[in-house]
Design an enzyme around this catalytic site. Structure first.
Site, PDB file in Angstrom:
ATOM      1  N   LYS A 270       4.108   0.116  -2.700  1.00 19.01           N
ATOM      2  CA  LYS A 270       4.961   1.415  -1.871  1.00 19.01           C
ATOM      3  C   LYS A 270       6.130   1.184  -1.775  1.00 19.01           C
ATOM      4  CE  LYS A 270       1.778   1.471   1.648  1.00 19.01           C
ATOM      5  NZ  LYS A 270       0.508   0.520   1.501  1.00 19.01           N
TER       6      LYS A 270
ATOM      7  N   ARG B  44     -10.373  -0.508   0.740  1.00 18.44           N
ATOM      8  CA  ARG B  44     -10.144  -1.765   1.681  1.00 18.44           C
ATOM      9  C   ARG B  44     -10.534  -1.419   3.111  1.00 18.44           C
ATOM     10  NH1 ARG B  44      -4.716  -3.310   0.969  1.00 18.44           N
ATOM     11  NH2 ARG B  44      -5.091  -5.044   2.532  1.00 18.44           N
TER      12      ARG B  44
ATOM     13  N   ASP C  19      -2.417   2.337  -4.923  1.00 19.42           N
ATOM     14  CA  ASP C  19      -2.814   1.802  -3.502  1.00 19.42           C
ATOM     15  C   ASP C  19      -3.387   3.234  -2.893  1.00 19.42           C
ATOM     16  OD1 ASP C  19      -2.097   0.033  -1.437  1.00 19.42           O
ATOM     17  OD2 ASP C  19      -0.728   1.677  -0.461  1.00 19.42           O
TER      18      ASP C  19
ATOM     19  N   SER D 261      -0.329  -3.986  -1.840  1.00 19.07           N
ATOM     20  CA  SER D 261      -0.294  -2.728  -1.198  1.00 19.07           C
ATOM     21  C   SER D 261       0.974  -2.395  -0.531  1.00 19.07           C
ATOM     22  CB  SER D 261      -1.575  -2.961  -0.115  1.00 19.07           C
ATOM     23  OG  SER D 261      -1.141  -1.745   0.789  1.00 19.07           O
TER      24      SER D 261
ATOM     25  N   HIS E   7       8.516  -1.724   6.963  1.00 16.34           N
ATOM     26  CA  HIS E   7       7.178  -1.608   6.796  1.00 16.34           C
ATOM     27  C   HIS E   7       6.550  -2.793   7.814  1.00 16.34           C
ATOM     28  CE1 HIS E   7       3.772   0.349   4.596  1.00 16.34           C
ATOM     29  NE2 HIS E   7       3.184  -0.629   5.054  1.00 16.34           N
TER      30      HIS E   7
HETATM   31  N1  URA Z   1       0.030  -2.099   5.375  1.00 18.90           N
HETATM   32  C1  URA Z   1      -0.206  -1.538   4.001  1.00 18.90           C
HETATM   33  O1  URA Z   1       0.552  -0.635   3.477  1.00 18.90           O
HETATM   34  N2  URA Z   1      -1.150  -2.335   3.363  1.00 18.90           N
HETATM   35  C2  URA Z   1      -1.913  -3.291   3.684  1.00 18.90           C
HETATM   36  O2  URA Z   1      -2.713  -3.827   3.184  1.00 18.90           O
HETATM   37  C3  URA Z   1      -1.650  -3.647   5.035  1.00 18.90           C
HETATM   38  C4  URA Z   1      -0.828  -3.098   5.796  1.00 18.90           C
END
Ligand code: URA
Length: 434
Positions: free
Chosen positions: A187, A168, A161, A183, A82
């Site tokens: 995930k 956001r 999320d 966040s 990620h």
């Molecule tokens: N990627 C995400 O999944 N969440 C964030 O808040 C920032 C980047």
């Protein structure tokens, strides 16, 4: 418990109890707290922050707002990657099929465009027919069959999320270490992974622009991953210029396809190989990250990574004729080149401005309801260290919104930081934490 009292408590910088956080996250996910109150709460968190315990509680609550995967029946390691978000950052499209073709299981839950940065889901959905809203069962079946899936948050998967992320995006509350940690990690932990590779961006196009703040974010993310028993590698990487040349949803798919077909794009190819190498290593298919990189190169060369991307795209409803022949994709109505008014050596860019310019052209959202234009975006030609010449274009922009063109041209020119003396390219990776 009372929503307003909890907002005020955080506004005053006090620590929230697990029960108070549960009240907020649970009731927002269930639709019992309106967006305007949660926006105010997010802003209070943005300014007042959260300590480690609150961040861990927030992550856990977001994680358990939906179902979580348990892929124990699938033999083999599950690893994901990620990124904290950047401009032109399309490595997920490249490395997920590379790692899956190497035999690593990749259960990937991604996000949409956030602020000035693009999102993997929006990029994938620019492929006609591609579905990212997979059910829980579909995800499991795809992981078993194809070794990967590319999905988004849904009412079943990390719904907290899904809602908070979208809010956001349009309330100026992205750049917060606890909110980013909650966040991303909710995930990733929902995916039932064994290992995680994190690409933490730093520089003008990152959410954390200063190196120290990026390091703090990397530490928060890795500490959370470890607390949940995951193997983790974090790389702090440069975001002072776009990654690769293409910015915008379909444009980024097209550039990724070229890399999957063996082309080299400065910066983007190297970083993709490093990240894929780390995934393959964590996935137990290489003895070291370096060996993982070599395997990645071979997999791309053999065509297996491209074939894996075609396979997963087809499985998820995508029309792969566009992937085999990207020229078939209908381009934006307007395509214009941009020229610098000054000469000099490129010392840096205001990469936030470049990302916002792409958004302005139609590649991102200003309000939650905005529709993405898959054809909109920018091809940004120069790299830091290059000589800028007035006669050569610095960028080409693509849009269906004629009225944005002149403004965006000005923004792109202003985004260049030029010097009289020769300049040097920044490092691609500043630090690796494992
Ligand atoms: N990627 C995400 O999944 N969440 C964030 O808040 C920032 C980047």
């Amino acid at each position: 418990m009372n929503t307003v009292e909890i907002i005020k408590k955080k506004r005053e910088g006090e620590k929230l109890t697990p029960e108070e956080l549960k009240f907020m996250i649970h009731n927002y996910s269930e639709g019992n707290i309106p967006d305007y109150q949660i926006s105010s709460f997010l802003m209070a968190v943005y300014f007042r922050g959260m300590d480690k315990e609150e961040t861990a509680n927030l992550t856990d609550l977001m994680l358990h707002s939906g179902k979580t995967f348990d892929f124990d029946d699938i033999k083999g390691k599950k690893v994901d990657k990620h990124s904290t978000g950047g401009v032109g950052d399309k490595t997920s499209l490249i490395i997920a099929p590379v790692a899956a073709a190497a035999g690593v299981y990749v259960p990937m839950i991604s996000g949409r465009g956030l602020g000035h940065t693009g999102g993997t889901l929006d990029k994938l959905e620019s492929i006609p027919g591609f579905r990212t809203g997979l059910t829980f069962t579909e995800c499991g079946n795809l992981l078993e069959k194809s070794g990967m899936f590319l999905a988004g948050q849904t009412a079943e998967l990390v719904p907290a999320d899904r809602k908070l992320y979208a809010l956001r995006d349009v309330t100026g509350t992205i750049e917060s270490i606890p909110l980013i940690t909650g966040s991303i990690m909710s995930k990733k932990l929902a995916e039932g992974i064994d290992g995680l590779v994190l690409d933490v961006k730093t520089g003008t196009g990152a959410f954390m622009k200063e190196y120290d703040r990026s390091t703090e974010l990397a530490e928060s993310l890795t500490a959370t991953a470890k607390a949940f028993g995951k193997e983790v590698i974090a790389m702090i990487t440069d975001m002072n210029q776009p990654l690769g040349k293409n910015i915008g949803n379909w444009l980024e798919v097209e550039e990724s396809l070229r890399i999957l077909r063996g082309e080299t794009v400065s910066g983007l190819s190297d970083l993709s190989l490093k990240l894929a190498g780390a995934m393959i290593w964590l996935g137990g298919k290489a003895e070291s990250q370096e060996e993982g990189e070599e395997i990645s190169k071979e997999i791309i060369k053999s065509g297996k990574a491209f074939d894996k991307f075609l396979e997963i795209s087809k499985e998820q409803g995508g029309d792969i004729s566009f992937l085999k022949d990207p020229g078939k994709f209908q381009a934006a109505k307007y395509a214009e080149e941009v020229f610098s008014e000054e000469e000099g050596w490129l010392a840096g860019t205001d990469n936030y401005k470049i990302g916002m310019a792409a958004l302005e052209l139609g590649a991102g959202r200003k309000v939650k309801e905005d529709l993405i234009d898959p054809t909109a975006g920018i091809i940004f030609y120069p790299e830091i260290g290059d000589k800028i010449d007035k006669n050569k274009p610095i960028a080409k922009l693509f849009t269906n919104k004629k009225e944005t063109i002149e403004r965006v041209k000005t923004v792109l020119k202003e985004a260049l930081v030029l010097e009289k003396a020769e300049t040097k390219a920044p490092p691609l990776i500043y630090k690796t934490i494992s």
